[in-house]
Structure formats: C-alpha cells, structure tokens
Design a protein around this motif. Structure first.
Motif, PDB file in Angstrom:
ATOM      1  N   VAL A  97       0.855  -1.185   0.000  1.00 47.12           N
ATOM      2  CA  VAL A  97       0.000   0.000   0.000  1.00 47.12           C
ATOM      3  C   VAL A  97       0.890   1.233   0.000  1.00 47.12           C
ATOM      4  O   VAL A  97       1.672   1.451   0.931  1.00 47.12           O
ATOM      5  N   GLU A  98       0.779   2.007  -1.071  1.00 53.84           N
ATOM      6  CA  GLU A  98       1.542   3.249  -1.190  1.00 53.84           C
ATOM      7  C   GLU A  98       0.663   4.389  -0.704  1.00 53.84           C
ATOM      8  O   GLU A  98      -0.410   4.644  -1.260  1.00 53.84           O
ATOM      9  N   LEU A  99       1.120   5.037   0.349  1.00 54.05           N
ATOM     10  CA  LEU A  99       0.355   6.115   0.973  1.00 54.05           C
ATOM     11  C   LEU A  99       0.963   7.469   0.643  1.00 54.05           C
ATOM     12  O   LEU A  99       2.190   7.593   0.542  1.00 54.05           O
ATOM     13  N   THR A 107      -1.198   6.803  11.397  1.00 51.73           N
ATOM     14  CA  THR A 107      -2.519   6.924  10.768  1.00 51.73           C
ATOM     15  C   THR A 107      -2.635   6.000   9.564  1.00 51.73           C
ATOM     16  O   THR A 107      -3.611   5.275   9.406  1.00 51.73           O
ATOM     17  N   GLY A 108      -1.620   6.003   8.716  1.00 56.55           N
ATOM     18  CA  GLY A 108      -1.625   5.155   7.532  1.00 56.55           C
ATOM     19  C   GLY A 108      -1.575   3.683   7.881  1.00 56.55           C
ATOM     20  O   GLY A 108      -2.285   2.869   7.289  1.00 56.55           O
ATOM     21  N   GLN A 109      -0.738   3.318   8.836  1.00 53.95           N
ATOM     22  CA  GLN A 109      -0.633   1.924   9.272  1.00 53.95           C
ATOM     23  C   GLN A 109      -1.965   1.433   9.812  1.00 53.95           C
ATOM     24  O   GLN A 109      -2.408   0.325   9.493  1.00 53.95           O
ATOM     25  N   LYS A 110      -2.625   2.247  10.617  1.00 51.62           N
ATOM     26  CA  LYS A 110      -3.928   1.884  11.185  1.00 51.62           C
ATOM     27  C   LYS A 110      -4.966   1.721  10.069  1.00 51.62           C
ATOM     28  O   LYS A 110      -5.777   0.789  10.095  1.00 51.62           O
ATOM     29  N   VAL A 112      -4.444   0.810   6.949  1.00 51.58           N
ATOM     30  CA  VAL A 112      -4.168  -0.435   6.232  1.00 51.58           C
ATOM     31  C   VAL A 112      -4.619  -1.641   7.058  1.00 51.58           C
ATOM     32  O   VAL A 112      -5.240  -2.577   6.527  1.00 51.58           O
ATOM     33  N   GLU A 113      -4.340  -1.634   8.329  1.00 54.85           N
ATOM     34  CA  GLU A 113      -4.746  -2.751   9.191  1.00 54.85           C
ATOM     35  C   GLU A 113      -6.267  -2.871   9.268  1.00 54.85           C
ATOM     36  O   GLU A 113      -6.814  -3.979   9.241  1.00 54.85           O
ATOM     37  N   GLN A 114      -6.965  -1.740   9.359  1.00 52.32           N
ATOM     38  CA  GLN A 114      -8.431  -1.774   9.390  1.00 52.32           C
ATOM     39  C   GLN A 114      -8.988  -2.264   8.051  1.00 52.32           C
ATOM     40  O   GLN A 114      -9.956  -3.024   8.015  1.00 52.32           O
ATOM     41  N   ALA A 115      -8.370  -1.848   6.948  1.00 52.12           N
ATOM     42  CA  ALA A 115      -8.806  -2.313   5.629  1.00 52.12           C
ATOM     43  C   ALA A 115      -8.628  -3.822   5.515  1.00 52.12           C
ATOM     44  O   ALA A 115      -9.484  -4.511   4.944  1.00 52.12           O
ATOM     45  N   HIS A 116      -7.553  -4.348   6.071  1.00 54.16           N
ATOM     46  CA  HIS A 116      -7.299  -5.794   6.033  1.00 54.16           C
ATOM     47  C   HIS A 116      -8.382  -6.559   6.800  1.00 54.16           C
ATOM     48  O   HIS A 116      -8.695  -7.700   6.461  1.00 54.16           O
TER      49      HIS A 116
END
Length: 136
Positions: A97-99, A107-110, A112-116
C-alpha cells in the motif's frame, strides 16, 4: 450472507480461455514461463492479484470514509506467488500500500490494518494463505 451481487466466470483450463457471463472479460490463459508455459496469456495468479488489489483499495476507501480520511491518492499493489508446499501447490500474498506523505506513520498503518479486517479478499484468505502487508 445475503448475496448483493454474484460474478460468474468460466474457464477451461490453465491453457485455455476464461470469460465472464456478461462478456466483459474474455481472455486467453497461459502458464507463466516460470512454470514452464509460454506466458502468452494471463494466468489465475494475475487475475487474483488484480482482484485482491482492487478489493483492498476499495476497503481502504471504505475505512477512510468512515474515519474521514482522504484516500484518493492511495495505491494498492497485490503480489500473488505460487509455489510448492508439502503436498502440491500453494499461494502467498503480499499487499503493498503506497500512501501519500500526509498518511505516513501511525494513521496510515492503522488505515491499512483496518482495511485488512474488512476486505472480503483478506477475509477469504485469512488462515488459508500467508498475507503480508507492506506500507510504503
């Protein structure tokens, strides 16, 4: 689960054709050179990668909308690997995931984890194949 939509596709082997019932997808299939094929067609791993990347991007958009985070500049690349396991063949996935800069860090890590957690492809693969998330 109550189905909201059902996609229908038919394939006649790894060295044949695959087509959807609505005719929007109709393509030649070929084994990749790494597996001894010609590579002159697409293969199931490429199709899975495209589907997973699109689905994960949609999940990021959903989570972003819920959290009031702009995700329009997020890009998702799925890498699907095939290899041998103890009995036959198996898959593994890496989701990159390119942010944008403003989403770097926690914020970005969270996000991606929520999307997973909500992505239907992630749900389908969870516990079945290894999936590695990479935030870039």
């Amino acid at each position: 689960m109550e189905a909201l939509y059902t996609a229908v596709a038919t394939a006649n082997g790894r060295e044949g054709r695959a087509a959807t019932s609505d005719g929007r997808l109709d393509l030649s299939l070929a084994m990749p050179p790494a597996l001894g094929g010609s590579g002159e067609g697409t293969n199931p791993e490429q199709l899975f990668a495209a589907g997973y990347a699109a689905c994960f991007a949609g999940a990021i958009g959903l989570v972003g909308q819920r959290e009031k985070i702009d995700t329009k500049d997020v890009s998702v690349t799925a890498e699907i690997s095939i290899g041998k396991d103890e009995t036959s063949f198996a898959l593994a996935a890496t989701i990159r995931v390119e942010l944008p800069e403003e989403l770097s860090g926690g914020t970005g890590q969270k996000l991606v984890e929520q999307a997973h957690e909500v992505c239907p492809y992630s749900k389908a693969t969870r516990g079945n194949i290894p999936v590695t998330l990479v935030v870039e």
